[in-house]
Design an enzyme around this catalytic site. Structure first.
Site, PDB file in Angstrom:
ATOM      1  N   PRO A 244      26.772  -8.236  60.518  1.00 37.19           N
ATOM      2  CA  PRO A 244      27.466  -9.700  60.593  1.00 37.19           C
ATOM      3  C   PRO A 244      28.159  -9.695  59.292  1.00 37.19           C
ATOM      4  O   PRO A 244      27.849  -9.223  58.492  1.00 37.19           O
ATOM      5  CB  PRO A 244      26.198 -10.678  60.444  1.00 37.19           C
ATOM      6  CG  PRO A 244      25.009  -9.792  59.891  1.00 37.19           C
ATOM      7  CD  PRO A 244      25.227  -8.465  60.325  1.00 37.19           C
TER       8      PRO A 244
ATOM      9  N   SER B 194      23.496  -9.350  48.338  1.00 40.83           N
ATOM     10  CA  SER B 194      24.059  -8.428  49.317  1.00 40.83           C
ATOM     11  C   SER B 194      23.526  -9.143  50.743  1.00 40.83           C
ATOM     12  O   SER B 194      22.644  -9.808  50.832  1.00 40.83           O
ATOM     13  CB  SER B 194      23.371  -7.201  49.086  1.00 40.83           C
ATOM     14  OG  SER B 194      21.956  -7.008  49.342  1.00 40.83           O
ATOM     15  N   LYS B 195      24.053  -8.279  51.622  1.00 37.91           N
ATOM     16  CA  LYS B 195      23.549  -8.665  53.254  1.00 37.91           C
ATOM     17  C   LYS B 195      22.087  -8.492  53.234  1.00 37.91           C
ATOM     18  O   LYS B 195      21.512  -9.394  53.904  1.00 37.91           O
ATOM     19  CB  LYS B 195      23.982  -7.574  54.072  1.00 37.91           C
ATOM     20  CG  LYS B 195      25.692  -7.869  54.398  1.00 37.91           C
ATOM     21  CD  LYS B 195      25.934  -7.146  55.474  1.00 37.91           C
ATOM     22  CE  LYS B 195      27.525  -7.180  56.147  1.00 37.91           C
ATOM     23  NZ  LYS B 195      28.094  -6.423  56.859  1.00 37.91           N
ATOM     24  N   ARG B 196      21.460  -7.596  52.724  1.00 37.91           N
ATOM     25  CA  ARG B 196      20.003  -7.207  52.704  1.00 37.91           C
ATOM     26  C   ARG B 196      19.273  -8.397  52.158  1.00 37.91           C
ATOM     27  O   ARG B 196      17.962  -8.698  52.495  1.00 37.91           O
ATOM     28  CB  ARG B 196      19.562  -6.125  51.934  1.00 37.91           C
ATOM     29  CG  ARG B 196      19.925  -4.834  52.794  1.00 37.91           C
ATOM     30  CD  ARG B 196      19.467  -3.476  51.981  1.00 37.91           C
ATOM     31  NE  ARG B 196      20.252  -3.596  50.714  1.00 37.91           N
ATOM     32  CZ  ARG B 196      21.630  -3.142  50.686  1.00 37.91           C
ATOM     33  NH1 ARG B 196      22.108  -2.608  51.602  1.00 37.91           N
ATOM     34  NH2 ARG B 196      22.237  -3.032  49.629  1.00 37.91           N
TER      35      ARG B 196
END
Ligand code: GLU
Length: 511
Positions: free
Chosen positions: A14, A261-263
């Protein structure tokens, strides 16, 4: 020359809100200068391809109102705009560099590469690299004889094509945000440009495409700054004029410690993605701003100020105003700390700015999902009262008592607990007197209701604080909410009387 900028996401998952900000700044820059905003899908790394990611990018940009002028979806003069659809054209550019002695074939196996790294590590080299020094000892077209190279190529031996980075050169470019960047070529390794699977690497495809798509400004995240000197070398190797670079600051976690971050997903209590996302492999769900009830205008406005300011104190801006004020010079160098509370504040401001009838229609639609049918007129009147305490349209659902009939005390444990604390037998005659006066009133305006209430209380020698909580609980069933005289005027005389009477009966049953 007309400005052409691009947003070049890789469909590896995403789109992170940082990616949306990159798209936004590109969009603003393009609009500001009357140029074009392109979208290119960079999917040369097939191992990292994630199904659904491209559709997600498209939907997210549409939601934000950042629709590109040229893209894989609408086409354009320099298409195709998806690198996997451009696959056939990259090889010739790699060959062109080989012919110009700016690149070379390398036949090393992964074991040989590992052995090289081990050897260098043992010799005390901290970051072993395939570079101007080490390439002399590896299997490539610079060390093998021309015949052997020919033979290996004819045989179809696995090979890559590497950039021949000059041994002693200073690579310089002026970043529009960060100023002069100077890197010595000794710190740049001979990056692979073309892989053994027949695909270009990100670096080659990115430069070739930016050139062919006539990109004038590369505006992208700071994480690409370390690649920029290599890109400058590539432009020089091709003999092409290079675009101007602008590397945007990182978006930091709310505590300022490190990149958001994405995480981070929902781990920190807020979404990092514009839309909901379900990972196609693990099934893991991440929430998005859209589904949390944010207005896209609020989300985009918040992002615009994450690393840029218009030079004034103005915080609420339409997209058109952002275009008008945007300037890369006012993009900050330092990381921009994300503030989830401020993000809510933006939504609240946009909610309040919505025309009443629109807000009413949004509330009406929400009520419908809860099984409550009402007219848009009534929803609008209610929204006017409820919006002051709302950050999201959903928050206004706490005012469902404005749409129901009868006492809100049924099965209402919270109200019950409050009543047990607040019930005062002395208040009952005052409420009864208020009911009697109400019954004779023709016109229920909030002002008239308030003075009637005060008069009745004065006559009974009671204070507002002794009666108002009961009035509120009887009529609204909860302690928080808009002013009770506004609420009562909206509910109408008969409904208020019914609820007050029911409230008194309810308390007398246990008092
Ligand atoms: N494909 C790269 C990314 O995913 C693009 C970087 C660039 O804009 O050059 O961010």
């Amino acid at each position: 020359m007309s400005v052409r900028v691009r947003f070049a996401p890789s469909p590896t998952g995403p789109l992170h809100m940082g990616g949306v900000r990159t798209a936004l700044y590109n969009y603003l820059f393009a609009r500001k200068h009357g140029g074009q905003f392109l979208l290119r899908i960079e999917d040369t790394d097939q191992a990292r391809f994630v199904p659904g990611a491209e559709e997600y990018i498209r939907e997210a940009l549409d939601w934000c109102g950042l629709t590109p002028d040229e893209s894989p979806w609408v086409g354009g003069p320099d298409g195709p705009y998806r690198q996997s659809d451009r696959k056939a054209l990259y090889r010739q550019y790699a060959d062109q560099l080989i012919a110009a002695d700016k690149a070379y074939y390398a036949f090393d196996t992964s074991e040989e590469l590992d052995a090289m790294r081990e050897r260098l590590k043992a010799a005390g080299v901290a970051a072993p690299a395939y570079n101007a020094v080490t390439r002399e000892h590896m299997k490539n077209s610079l060390t093998l004889s021309a015949d052997e190279v020919k033979e290996r190529l004819a045989r179809g031996d696995e090979h890559v094509i590497r950039l021949k980075v000059p041994r002693h050169a200073e690579v310089r470019f002026e970043d529009l945000i960060r100023g002069w960047v100077v890197v010595h070529s000794a710190n740049i390794d001979d990056k692979v440009l073309f892989k053994s699977d027949g695909m270009p690497t990100y670096h080659l495809a990115n430069i070739v495409d930016d050139h062919l798509m006539r990109i004038t400004h590369v505006i992208r995240g700071e994480e690409w700054l370390p690649s920029a000197p290599l890109h400058v070398l590539l432009y020089e190797a091709f003999g092409w004029e290079r675009p101007q670079f602008a590397h945007l600051p990182l978006i930091l976690k709310p505590d300022g410690n490190g990149k958001l971050s994405k995480r981070d997903g929902d781990r920190l209590g807020f979404p990092v993605f514009p839309l909901n996302w379900t990972d196609p492999t693990s099934g893991e769900q991440s929430s998005g701003y859209r589904e949390r009830g944010y207005y896209p205008e609020a989300f985009v406005n918040m992002l615009a100020l994450l690393g840029w300011n218009p030079g004034t104190d103005q915080e609420i801006m339409t997209l058109a105003e952002m275009v008008q004020f945007f300037d890369l010079e006012r993009v900050h160098k330092g990381g921009a700390r994300f503030d989830p509370e401020k993000t809510k504040w933006f939504n609240q401001q946009y909610l309040r700015m919505h025309p009443d009838a629109e807000l009413g229609a949004q509330l009406q639609a929400k009520l419908k999902t809860k099984g409550i049918d009402t007219t848009v007129e009534r929803a609008t009147q209610a929204a006017l009262l409820l919006k002051e305490r709302a950050t999201f349209v959903d928050d206004m659902l706490e005012g469902t008592y404005l749409f129901t009939t009868g006492s809100p005390l049924k099965d209402n444990a919270e109200a019950e607990a409050e009543l047990k604390k607040r019930w005062k037998a002395e208040a009952a005659p005052a409420i009864e007197a208020y009911i009697t006066t109400l019954a004779g009133m023709a016109d229920l305006t909030p002002v008239a209701l308030e003075s009637t209430f005060n008069e009745v209380l004065g006559a009974q020698g009671l204070k507002i604080g002794q009666v108002m909580p009961l009035y509120r609980l009887f009529v609204a069933g909860r302690m928080q909410g808009p002013g009770m005289f506004d609420v009562s005027a909206l509910l109408g005389r008969d409904e208020v009387i019914t609820r007050l009477k029911a409230g008194l009966d309810h308390c007398r049953a246990w008092a």
